[in-house]
Write a protein that holds these residues in place. Structure first.
Motif, PDB file in Angstrom:
ATOM      1  N   VAL A 141       1.013  17.944  -6.779  1.00 17.83           N
ATOM      2  CA  VAL A 141       1.196  19.315  -7.253  1.00 17.83           C
ATOM      3  C   VAL A 141       0.970  19.333  -8.750  1.00 17.83           C
ATOM      4  O   VAL A 141       1.027  18.294  -9.423  1.00 17.83           O
ATOM      5  N   VAL A 142       0.718  20.527  -9.295  1.00 17.03           N
ATOM      6  CA  VAL A 142       0.350  20.641 -10.707  1.00 17.03           C
ATOM      7  C   VAL A 142       0.936  21.922 -11.288  1.00 17.03           C
ATOM      8  O   VAL A 142       1.092  22.918 -10.573  1.00 17.03           O
ATOM      9  N   ASN A 143       1.239  21.890 -12.573  1.00 13.30           N
ATOM     10  CA  ASN A 143       1.672  23.080 -13.303  1.00 13.30           C
ATOM     11  C   ASN A 143       0.447  23.639 -14.009  1.00 13.30           C
ATOM     12  O   ASN A 143       0.241  23.431 -15.211  1.00 13.30           O
ATOM     13  N   TYR A 144      -0.402  24.340 -13.259  1.00 14.70           N
ATOM     14  CA  TYR A 144      -1.697  24.793 -13.765  1.00 14.70           C
ATOM     15  C   TYR A 144      -1.518  25.754 -14.936  1.00 14.70           C
ATOM     16  O   TYR A 144      -0.846  26.770 -14.820  1.00 14.70           O
ATOM     17  N   LYS A 145      -2.138  25.397 -16.074  1.00 13.55           N
ATOM     18  CA  LYS A 145      -2.062  26.182 -17.310  1.00 13.55           C
ATOM     19  C   LYS A 145      -0.628  26.380 -17.795  1.00 13.55           C
ATOM     20  O   LYS A 145      -0.371  27.202 -18.666  1.00 13.55           O
ATOM     21  N   GLY A 146       0.295  25.625 -17.223  1.00 12.97           N
ATOM     22  CA  GLY A 146       1.680  25.738 -17.642  1.00 12.97           C
ATOM     23  C   GLY A 146       2.402  26.937 -17.079  1.00 12.97           C
ATOM     24  O   GLY A 146       3.575  27.161 -17.404  1.00 12.97           O
ATOM     25  N   ILE A 206       7.907  21.492 -10.181  1.00 12.88           N
ATOM     26  CA  ILE A 206       6.667  21.620 -10.950  1.00 12.88           C
ATOM     27  C   ILE A 206       6.942  22.152 -12.352  1.00 12.88           C
ATOM     28  O   ILE A 206       6.271  21.770 -13.321  1.00 12.88           O
ATOM     29  N   ASN A 207       7.941  23.032 -12.476  1.00 16.77           N
ATOM     30  CA  ASN A 207       8.250  23.596 -13.795  1.00 16.77           C
ATOM     31  C   ASN A 207       8.788  22.551 -14.764  1.00 16.77           C
ATOM     32  O   ASN A 207       8.904  22.809 -15.962  1.00 16.77           O
ATOM     33  N   THR A 208       9.097  21.342 -14.267  1.00 14.88           N
ATOM     34  CA  THR A 208       9.499  20.254 -15.163  1.00 14.88           C
ATOM     35  C   THR A 208       8.286  19.495 -15.687  1.00 14.88           C
ATOM     36  O   THR A 208       8.417  18.670 -16.599  1.00 14.88           O
ATOM     37  N   LEU A 209       7.105  19.761 -15.118  1.00 16.39           N
ATOM     38  CA  LEU A 209       5.875  19.103 -15.561  1.00 16.39           C
ATOM     39  C   LEU A 209       5.270  19.858 -16.729  1.00 16.39           C
ATOM     40  O   LEU A 209       5.473  21.060 -16.882  1.00 16.39           O
ATOM     41  N   GLY A 210       4.508  19.177 -17.549  1.00 19.78           N
ATOM     42  CA  GLY A 210       3.803  19.838 -18.631  1.00 19.78           C
ATOM     43  C   GLY A 210       2.621  20.640 -18.116  1.00 19.78           C
ATOM     44  O   GLY A 210       2.232  20.525 -16.946  1.00 19.78           O
ATOM     45  N   ALA A 211       2.032  21.458 -18.990  1.00 26.25           N
ATOM     46  CA  ALA A 211       0.878  22.267 -18.613  1.00 26.25           C
ATOM     47  C   ALA A 211      -0.258  21.379 -18.120  1.00 26.25           C
ATOM     48  O   ALA A 211      -0.649  20.409 -18.788  1.00 26.25           O
ATOM     49  N   ASP A 212      -0.783  21.686 -16.927  1.00 20.82           N
ATOM     50  CA  ASP A 212      -1.902  20.991 -16.292  1.00 20.82           C
ATOM     51  C   ASP A 212      -1.599  19.533 -15.934  1.00 20.82           C
ATOM     52  O   ASP A 212      -2.501  18.765 -15.634  1.00 20.82           O
TER      53      ASP A 212
END
Length: 577
Positions: free
Chosen positions: A275-280, A197-203
């Motif tokens: 899954v999501v990187n909520y608010k980064g 998930i930490n490889t995804l952008g914010a939100d």
């Protein structure tokens, strides 16, 4: 007593402030939070609220002050400080604690840690308890509770106690060895999915569903029939590492919970979904887009593979290209909690199941059911309390009822109920088509926006703006004041002469299905309700500019009106296209 004291002290400070003529920055020794006097020590705010750089207490105070009263932070933050005093220490009875922290351990610039869980984001069962002077890091949501700055009850925990931590954090990096590839055969462990998930952008959500395996460490929201989902944290058994948050995930079989085993700490689970990187800074499952694939080895039906919740988004929400259930869910999920769409949308699907007592009946005239692309329970959209064909209440003397397998097109407003249930807004949608039949026993042509084929009120509201169109409806009242929602009056009594209110039905009283019409000077003598109360309930056709009026779509600058045997204006051949 604490809040009364703060309120009185705030009034005193306010009185002092109004005697000052010079505007200067307040020192970070805030007397609102620090009764007791003593020498002033100015402390600078530090940190950014992450686990790597926690806020100091002053920075946390500043952050929480900017929240609206009663609101909570939209993310977990980390705060580092020294325990000043303890109102309720950790015990096994409730598993949480209530205490105050400051930057230097004194009573100046305190922040209230309100009913925070223990290390590892768990209820306290055993271990060291707090003592004044302990250095702590707190992780969780904060709130401005009627002017008292504090952590949100049971949504924060003791991340570190005198340097000792058991993980459990929200935003920030993962600890532990990342394992797995995210497939059913090789699911991620918590550290593995956090690293992904930490490889995804914010939100940004993952493009595909992934599988995550772990043991339940703590439960924030248990499965129940009210919302049908749950929020909990999972860890890898026998491994150190940061727990992963499973946020509002559906139950076994990718369905809302209605019955069955609920979670308990120590359960082994496999979760499937996006899954999501909520608010980064907060790795978690995407709300409403994940489900409990396996609970202690059991999947839906007692074993075997449960279908992965896949589905292609289709349609743009118009009558010519309706949303499918997947697109409707995605559209409504992007709305704020309890917000409604600003226009009617069309959704097409097959009825997959009917909610309890959800068939149409004469008592309320509406129905509640689920639809999907293929009539199965995969990727369902909830149609909640929708009206019948023709945007009317159900009449059992002539109207056939619904059944599973029926193909429908729904038209109306959608909402993101409680922020976790996409659905139609109660009594603000209707069945536009049932197995190909629309009101009147056949396909009702969509208005072209001409005199010969005027738009219906629903179509005009959905269109929103056009330079010039024809619209037909029934006069149902007028608008008093500045806003339709609060000024709609469904009678001729006390009418103004500057506007009319029209709808598709002469008996309509739902403002969301009504349209205001401006009456310029040339039209008032023949069409204003104050001089023509008999116009109420009569059909009217008009041409004019479709634009915002009383904060909703309406007709302004009319060029023609016809009703009750009267005509004013010129029949210019307006067309919406």
């Amino acid at each position: 007593m604490k809040k009364l004291f703060y309120s009185l002290f705030t009034l005193a400070i306010a009185a002092f402030t109004f005697t000052s003529c010079e505007s200067v920055p307040a020192p970070y020794d805030d007397p609102n939070l620090n009764p007791g006097g003593g020498s002033t020590v100015v402390v600078d705010p530090t940190g950014d609220g992450t686990v790597e750089s926690p806020y100091n207490v002053i920075a946390a105070i500043n952050y929480a002050k900017n929240l609206e009263v009663g609101a909570e932070s939209d993310r977990d933050i980390y705060i580092k400080g020294v325990v000043v005093s303890i109102a309720e220490n950790y015990t096994t009875q409730y598993g949480n604690a209530r205490f105050y922290i400051s930057d230097d351990g004194t009573a100046k610039n305190q922040f209230l840690i309100y009913r925070a869980l223990y290390l590892g984001n768990k209820k306290y069962t055993d271990g060291d308890i707090l003592a004044e002077g302990d250095t702590v890091i707190i992780c969780g949501k904060v709130t401005n509770y009627n002017g008292t700055l504090e952590t949100q009850q049971n949504k924060a925990f003791l991340y570190s106690l005198n340097g000792k931590s058991e993980g459990g954090g929200g935003g920030g990096g993962a600890t532990g060895e990342a394992k797995g590839s995210g497939t059913l055969e090789d699911p991620y462990n918590p550290a593995g999915v956090i690293a992904y998930i930490n490889t995804l952008g914010a939100d940004v959500e993952s493009a595909n569903n992934v599988y995550i395996k772990g043991k339940v460490a703590s439960i924030t929201e248990q499965y129940g029939t009210q919302y049908g989902n749950a929020t909990f944290n999972i860890v890898e058994e026998g491994a150190e590492g940061t727990p992963f948050t499973v946020f509002r995930a559906l139950y076994l079989g990718n369905k809302k919970y209605t019955s069955g085993d609920v979670l308990k700490e120590g359960d082994e689970v496999v979760v499937c979904g996006k899954v999501v990187n909520y608010k980064g800074n907060t790795p978690e499952t995407a709300q409403g887009k994940a489900f409990l694939y396996s609970l202690n080895g059991k999947s839906e039906g007692g074993g075997g593979d449960t279908p992965t919740p896949t589905g292609e988004e289709k349609g743009d929400g118009t009558l010519n290209n309706p949303f499918n259930a997947v697109a409707a869910n995605n559209f409504a999920s992007k709305l704020a909690a309890d917000a409604k769409s600003d226009k009617d949308v069309y959704i097409k699907g097959k009825i997959s199941k009917i909610a309890n007592n959800g068939e149409f009946g004469t008592q309320y005239g509406n129905a509640s059911f689920y639809i999907s692309d293929d009539g199965t329970t995969n990727n369902e959209f909830y149609v909640f309390r929708t009206l019948y064909l023709g945007n009317k209440k159900y009449d059992n003397t002539s109207d056939p009822n619904i059944k599973v397998g029926d193909e429908v097109i729904i038209c109306g407003k959608v909402t993101n109920y409680k922020g976790n249930t996409p659905e139609t807004s109660a009594n603000e949608s209707y069945i536009y088509s049932l197995n190909g039949k629309t009101e009147g026993g056949g396909d009702t042509p969509q208005g072209a926006g001409t005199y010969e084929s005027p738009l219906t009120v629903t179509q005009a509201i959905s269109l929103g703006n056009a330079d010039a169109v024809w619209v037909k409806g029934y006069v149902v009242g007028f608008v008093s004041g500045q806003v339709l929602s609060s000024g709609a009056t469904f009678s001729a009594e006390g009418a103004v002469n500057t506007n009319l209110l029209i709808a598709e039905s002469a008996t309509e009283t739902n403002v969301s299905r009504c349209m205001p019409i401006q009456l310029s000077r040339d039209y008032r003598a023949d069409f204003a309700l104050d001089a023509n109360p008999g116009l109420l309930g009569k059909e009217i056709i008009m041409a004019g500019q479709l634009t915002a009026y009383f904060s909703v779509p309406g007709i302004k600058s009319p060029t023609y009106m016809e009703a009750n045997g009267k005509t004013v204006g010129s029949k210019v051949k307006y067309c919406k296209r």
